[in-house]
Design a protein around this motif. Structure first.
Motif, PDB file in Angstrom:
ATOM      1  N   ILE A   1       0.829  -1.197   0.000  1.00 15.58           N
ATOM      2  CA  ILE A   1       0.000   0.000   0.000  1.00 15.58           C
ATOM      3  C   ILE A   1       0.868   1.253   0.000  1.00 15.58           C
ATOM      4  O   ILE A   1       1.937   1.267   0.616  1.00 15.58           O
ATOM      5  N   THR A   2       0.431   2.291  -0.713  1.00 14.94           N
ATOM      6  CA  THR A   2       1.175   3.547  -0.720  1.00 14.94           C
ATOM      7  C   THR A   2       0.854   4.339   0.547  1.00 14.94           C
ATOM      8  O   THR A   2      -0.176   4.118   1.197  1.00 14.94           O
TER       9      THR A   2
ATOM     10  N   VAL B   1       7.154   6.130   0.106  1.00 13.43           N
ATOM     11  CA  VAL B   1       7.523   6.878   1.310  1.00 13.43           C
ATOM     12  C   VAL B   1       8.425   8.038   0.894  1.00 13.43           C
ATOM     13  O   VAL B   1       9.480   7.837   0.310  1.00 13.43           O
ATOM     14  N   GLY B   2       7.968   9.258   1.183  1.00 12.07           N
ATOM     15  CA  GLY B   2       8.740  10.433   0.806  1.00 12.07           C
ATOM     16  C   GLY B   2       8.336  11.052  -0.512  1.00 12.07           C
ATOM     17  O   GLY B   2       8.912  12.057  -0.922  1.00 12.07           O
ATOM     18  N   ARG B   3       7.345  10.462  -1.164  1.00 15.14           N
ATOM     19  CA  ARG B   3       6.918  11.018  -2.447  1.00 15.14           C
ATOM     20  C   ARG B   3       6.275  12.386  -2.259  1.00 15.14           C
ATOM     21  O   ARG B   3       6.389  13.252  -3.111  1.00 15.14           O
ATOM     22  N   GLN B   4       5.555  12.529  -1.156  1.00 18.76           N
ATOM     23  CA  GLN B   4       5.010  13.841  -0.848  1.00 18.76           C
ATOM     24  C   GLN B   4       5.381  14.187   0.586  1.00 18.76           C
ATOM     25  O   GLN B   4       5.713  13.318   1.382  1.00 18.76           O
TER      26      GLN B   4
ATOM     27  N   GLY C   1       8.367  -3.608   5.028  1.00 17.62           N
ATOM     28  CA  GLY C   1       9.080  -3.248   3.803  1.00 17.62           C
ATOM     29  C   GLY C   1       8.780  -1.803   3.438  1.00 17.62           C
ATOM     30  O   GLY C   1       7.639  -1.355   3.548  1.00 17.62           O
ATOM     31  N   ILE C   2       9.797  -1.075   3.008  1.00 13.79           N
ATOM     32  CA  ILE C   2       9.660   0.322   2.611  1.00 13.79           C
ATOM     33  C   ILE C   2      10.181   0.495   1.188  1.00 13.79           C
ATOM     34  O   ILE C   2      11.295   0.052   0.878  1.00 13.79           O
ATOM     35  N   LEU C   3       9.389   1.138   0.329  1.00 15.75           N
ATOM     36  CA  LEU C   3       9.830   1.499  -1.016  1.00 15.75           C
ATOM     37  C   LEU C   3       9.900   3.018  -1.075  1.00 15.75           C
ATOM     38  O   LEU C   3       8.930   3.699  -0.740  1.00 15.75           O
ATOM     39  N   THR C   4      11.053   3.548  -1.499  1.00 13.13           N
ATOM     40  CA  THR C   4      11.241   4.994  -1.454  1.00 13.13           C
ATOM     41  C   THR C   4      12.214   5.450  -2.523  1.00 13.13           C
ATOM     42  O   THR C   4      13.020   4.659  -3.024  1.00 13.13           O
ATOM     43  N   ASN C   5      12.111   6.732  -2.869  1.00 13.85           N
ATOM     44  CA  ASN C   5      13.100   7.332  -3.765  1.00 13.85           C
ATOM     45  C   ASN C   5      14.022   8.278  -3.003  1.00 13.85           C
ATOM     46  O   ASN C   5      14.774   9.035  -3.608  1.00 13.85           O
TER      47      ASN C   5
END
Length: 241
Positions: free
Chosen positions: A128-129, A166-169, A194-198
Motif C-alpha cells: 500500500i502507498t 515513502v517520501g513522495r510527498q 518493507g519500505i519502497l522509497t526514492n
C-alpha cells in the motif's frame, strides 16, 4: 436438613462461598469481557475490509522472481540480496527491508514477487502507498465501522507489509507518527516492514526517524539501493530507436 444445608455442611470451614452480589459481579465481568472480545473482532474485520486484502495491483499480479530480468552485475547482486532476505524471512527472521531508488528500477516488481509467493502460501499480504494508507485512516475518523487503533492493530499483524512511495510527498507530523506506530507494532510482533522509497538514506531517516529505521533493519534487515536507469524508460527508448 435439606440438600442445600447438607452441601454447606460438607464445605470446609475455611472456604467461604460467593455471595449473590459477588456472583452477579462475576457474571457482569464475564459479559463485559465477551462483549469486548466481540467488538475487537468486529473492529479487526472492519479494519481488514477498510484497508483491503493484498493491495497488489493488476499490473503486478504476475510479478515473480522468475520474470525479473537483470542486465548488469549490480542488478544481479541486488536480486541475490532480495532472494537472501526472502529466505531469511521464510526461516523466521523479523528484519524488514528498504528498497531505495527512482521509479522504474524494479522495486515494486521484487516487492510484489515476494508478496505473490506468500499469497500462494495463504499468508496475509498488503502492499500500500502512504497516500492510500493515510486515506484509510482519514476515512476511519468519519465512520463508526472501524477506528485508527483497530487499523494499526490489523497492520501490525499482517504477515507481509510493504509501504510504498515513502517520501513522495511531504508528510505531516501526524502521518509520521502513524507510520512510526505501525512499524513499532510490527516490531513488537516480530514481523518485518518493507519500505519502497526514492529518498536517500539521510532523508529517509529524517522522515521515519532513527528508531523506526533501526527497527526495520534489526534481525536481518536489508537496505538495498536500486541505482540504475528506469527499466521503463530504457524500454521506451529502445522502441523509439
Amino acid at each position: 436438613m435439606n440438600a442445600f444445608q447438607r452441601l454447606q455442611a460438607r464445605v470446609p470451614a475455611h472456604i467461604k462461598p460467593y455471595t449473590a452480589e459477588q456472583m452477579a459481579a462475576i457474571r457482569q465481568q464475564e459479559a463485559e469481557k465477551t462483549a469486548s472480545k466481540i467488538r475487537n473482532e468486529h473492529l479487526a474485520a472492519m479494519a481488514a475490509k477498510a484497508v483491503g486484502r493484498s493491495g497488489i495491483r493488476k499490473k503486478h499480479i504476475h510479478c515473480r522472481f522468475e520474470n525479473y530480468y537483470t542486465h548488469t552485475p549490480q542488478q544481479r547482486q541486488i536480486f541475490a540480496e532480495v532472494r537472501r532476505w526472502f529466505d531469511g524471512f521464510l526461516s523466521g527472521k523479523s528484519g524488514g527491508f528498504i528498497f531505495a531508488g527512482t521509479s522504474g528500477t524494479g522495486k515494486n516488481h521484487l516487492a510484489c514477487a515476494m508478496g505473490n509467493e506468500l499469497l500462494s502460501q495463504k499468508r496475509s499480504v498488503l502492499v500500500i502507498t502512504v497516500a492510500e494508507l493515510m486515506s484509510k485512516f482519514h476515512e476511519s475518523y468519519s465512520t463508526k465501522n472501524t477506528t485508527e487503533a483497530a487499523i494499526i492493530r490489523y497492520l501490525s499483524g499482517v504477515h507481509y507489509l510493504v509501504i510504498d512511495e515513502v517520501g513522495r510527498q511531504r508528510m505531516s507530523v501526524n502521518e509520521q507518527v502513524l507510520l512510526g506506530r505501525i512499524i513499532d507494532g510490527r516490531y513488537q510482533n516480530e514481523l518485518p516492514t518493507g519500505i519502497l522509497t526514492n529518498l536517500e538514506q539521510d532523508d529517509l531517516i529524517a522522515v521515519l526517524g532513527d528508531a523506526s529505521v533501526d527497527r526495520i533493519m534489526e534481525d536481518g534487515g536489508a537496505w538495498l539501493s536500486f541505482n540504475w536507469a528506469s527499466f521503463r524508460r530504457n524500454k521506451y527508448m529502445e522502441k523509439a530507436a
